[in-house]
Design an enzyme around this catalytic site. Sequence first.
Site, PDB file in Angstrom:
ATOM      1  N   ASP A  13     -22.615 -39.868  11.560  1.00  0.00           N
ATOM      2  CA  ASP A  13     -22.946 -41.590  11.552  1.00  0.00           C
ATOM      3  C   ASP A  13     -22.266 -42.426  10.714  1.00  0.00           C
ATOM      4  O   ASP A  13     -22.671 -43.316  10.171  1.00  0.00           O
ATOM      5  CB  ASP A  13     -24.330 -41.943  11.415  1.00  0.00           C
ATOM      6  CG  ASP A  13     -25.334 -40.788  12.305  1.00  0.00           C
ATOM      7  OD1 ASP A  13     -24.907 -40.767  13.572  1.00  0.00           O
ATOM      8  OD2 ASP A  13     -26.242 -40.322  11.912  1.00  0.00           O
ATOM      9  N   LYS A  16     -17.513 -43.290  12.660  1.00  0.00           N
ATOM     10  CA  LYS A  16     -16.252 -42.624  13.023  1.00  0.00           C
ATOM     11  C   LYS A  16     -15.784 -43.269  14.299  1.00  0.00           C
ATOM     12  O   LYS A  16     -14.332 -43.465  14.581  1.00  0.00           O
ATOM     13  CB  LYS A  16     -16.367 -41.280  13.232  1.00  0.00           C
ATOM     14  CG  LYS A  16     -16.521 -40.670  11.865  1.00  0.00           C
ATOM     15  CD  LYS A  16     -16.859 -38.894  12.060  1.00  0.00           C
ATOM     16  CE  LYS A  16     -18.015 -38.597  13.089  1.00  0.00           C
ATOM     17  NZ  LYS A  16     -19.265 -38.916  12.646  1.00  0.00           N
ATOM     18  N   GLY A  40     -23.356 -39.633  18.587  1.00  0.00           N
ATOM     19  CA  GLY A  40     -23.506 -40.843  19.190  1.00  0.00           C
ATOM     20  C   GLY A  40     -22.394 -41.881  18.429  1.00  0.00           C
ATOM     21  O   GLY A  40     -22.150 -42.237  17.538  1.00  0.00           O
ATOM     22  N   HIS A  41     -21.675 -42.399  19.389  1.00  0.00           N
ATOM     23  CA  HIS A  41     -20.564 -43.036  18.919  1.00  0.00           C
ATOM     24  C   HIS A  41     -20.748 -44.677  19.744  1.00  0.00           C
ATOM     25  O   HIS A  41     -20.857 -44.771  20.722  1.00  0.00           O
ATOM     26  CB  HIS A  41     -19.269 -42.918  19.448  1.00  0.00           C
ATOM     27  CG  HIS A  41     -18.970 -41.481  19.724  1.00  0.00           C
ATOM     28  ND1 HIS A  41     -18.129 -40.945  19.027  1.00  0.00           N
ATOM     29  CD2 HIS A  41     -19.571 -40.430  20.346  1.00  0.00           C
ATOM     30  CE1 HIS A  41     -17.748 -39.632  19.365  1.00  0.00           C
ATOM     31  NE2 HIS A  41     -18.769 -39.488  20.224  1.00  0.00           N
ATOM     32  N   GLN A 218     -20.315 -35.585  14.076  1.00  0.00           N
ATOM     33  CA  GLN A 218     -21.080 -35.246  13.003  1.00  0.00           C
ATOM     34  C   GLN A 218     -20.092 -35.577  11.719  1.00  0.00           C
ATOM     35  O   GLN A 218     -19.075 -36.289  11.636  1.00  0.00           O
ATOM     36  CB  GLN A 218     -21.396 -33.884  13.116  1.00  0.00           C
ATOM     37  CG  GLN A 218     -22.626 -33.727  14.272  1.00  0.00           C
ATOM     38  CD  GLN A 218     -22.011 -33.505  15.588  1.00  0.00           C
ATOM     39  OE1 GLN A 218     -21.327 -32.363  15.744  1.00  0.00           O
ATOM     40  NE2 GLN A 218     -22.577 -33.913  16.623  1.00  0.00           N
TER      41      GLN A 218
HETATM   42  P1  IMP Z   1     -27.771 -30.259  16.448  1.00  0.00           P
HETATM   43  O1  IMP Z   1     -26.579 -30.697  16.241  1.00  0.00           O
HETATM   44  O2  IMP Z   1     -28.688 -30.998  17.580  1.00  0.00           O
HETATM   45  O3  IMP Z   1     -28.165 -28.980  16.642  1.00  0.00           O
HETATM   46  O4  IMP Z   1     -28.769 -30.869  15.235  1.00  0.00           O
HETATM   47  C1  IMP Z   1     -28.567 -30.333  13.889  1.00  0.00           C
HETATM   48  C2  IMP Z   1     -28.431 -31.333  12.792  1.00  0.00           C
HETATM   49  O5  IMP Z   1     -27.589 -32.097  12.795  1.00  0.00           O
HETATM   50  C3  IMP Z   1     -29.732 -32.156  12.793  1.00  0.00           C
HETATM   51  O6  IMP Z   1     -29.997 -32.377  11.541  1.00  0.00           O
HETATM   52  C4  IMP Z   1     -29.263 -33.367  13.467  1.00  0.00           C
HETATM   53  O7  IMP Z   1     -30.183 -34.576  13.045  1.00  0.00           O
HETATM   54  C5  IMP Z   1     -27.894 -33.489  12.877  1.00  0.00           C
HETATM   55  N1  IMP Z   1     -26.751 -34.277  13.708  1.00  0.00           N
HETATM   56  C6  IMP Z   1     -26.515 -33.832  15.022  1.00  0.00           C
HETATM   57  N2  IMP Z   1     -25.658 -34.606  15.380  1.00  0.00           N
HETATM   58  C7  IMP Z   1     -25.499 -35.553  14.716  1.00  0.00           C
HETATM   59  C8  IMP Z   1     -24.790 -36.855  14.453  1.00  0.00           C
HETATM   60  O8  IMP Z   1     -24.127 -37.302  15.473  1.00  0.00           O
HETATM   61  N3  IMP Z   1     -25.321 -37.704  13.613  1.00  0.00           N
HETATM   62  C9  IMP Z   1     -25.872 -37.359  12.399  1.00  0.00           C
HETATM   63  N4  IMP Z   1     -26.605 -36.192  12.582  1.00  0.00           N
HETATM   64  C10 IMP Z   1     -26.494 -35.185  13.494  1.00  0.00           C
END
Ligand code: IMP
Length: 422
Positions: A13, A16, A40-41, A218
Amino acid sequence: MQTLVVVGTQWGDEGKGKITDFLALQSDLVVRYQGGNNAGHTIVLDGVKYALHSIPSGILNEQIVNVLANGMVINPKALIEELDKLKGRTFNLAISDKAHVIMPYHLELDAIKESLLSEKIGTTKKGIGPAYTDKAERIGLRMGELLDPLLFEKRLKEIIESKNKQYHLYGLNPLDTKEIYEAYMSYMNRLKPYITNTSLLINDAIKAGKKVLFEGAQGTLLCLDHGTYPFVTSSSPTAASVPLNTGVAPWLIEGAIGVTKAYTTRVGEGPMPTEIDNEIANYIREKGHEYGTTTGRPRRIGWLDLVLIKHAKLSGGLSGLAVTLLDVLSGLNELKVCIAYELDGKIIDHIPSTVSDFKRVKPIYKTLEGFNEDITTVKRFEDLPNNAKAYIKFIEAETELSIDMFSVGPDRNQTIIINKIF
Ligand code: IMP
């Protein structure tokens, strides 16, 4: 540079999408190389907000080829829903035949496995972890296989038999192979035209002198290897993972710009040394709209932590920085920046390898003077108030990285270049 990676240096977040959208104006290809629709973009173009999840940020520009590379996990149903939101726009999309497919059981297993953990990871419940688990276990399905109905049917039957045994253990109702097969065949009818060997596509483009932007989802601290394990995602967002995840030689990647917010946020669980939970945090959360694009969850807020950026530089490689949401800090009397940690009486400037040690670190801050001016219309670095300039210069000196760009608002024209790198 002809090839550049955009990397998150924090917990995701970082903005990017906006930086990529901006750099994409000069690119021929934009390539997403890992993760899936957990990302999420949010991109704002001409006042219209687009929330993208799996689709690369160059999609709003019809000249750009947008690639979903082999390192990604793709939920076809969700991808089609995203494409539907672009109705009326012309776009150019290529999906790797080697990208793994997120199946309905991945979503269910993500939720149930998380519910069984005493210390939750806080996943997005998009099936990311289980899809990558199946990839590593060699029982995953790849986009290319779904183009062959007979092969898909055969493999799906075998996989579902094994999944149903797992489902039984968890007390879940068995999966219906036919129902899943039919749904996925219909998704593939829609996605078929985009599926191709994207490694060839990217390599050909590089050979032809085209500009390629690799878009990380991420952030480094969510990296499966270099992040705050186990509170991480199941792929590597670092620049180091780009060659493997795209099928491009490492020496063809020329640089990596690390994106950092002017402060820190995190969603989900896990340590966050500079976290604050007071009126300043509320001020930043509301001003910066710090709520998850994918889940809507309020984000945790903290002061800028330069140890994280130094870690991102060391572990995955960064050639420069982009600072986003600088405007959000205006109105604060003082700005704290974490420059090191104290752990058991020792000063350290790296991230401890265990979460239990990371939870115990105490941030060491340098306090800088804040600024009050509205900077959302600033067009050049020189036009920033002195204290905002000093903040930027301080980050550069501490991280030994040049700040090549910064942004002062959500719109494309609120991104300011200091050094033209791409
Ligand atoms: P997962 O990717 O859904 O397996 O989540 C694993 C961890 O990564 C969790 O703490 C999510 O909140 C975090 N996470 C996954 N994708 C994002 C993102 O795009 N932004 C921020 N945190 C993320």
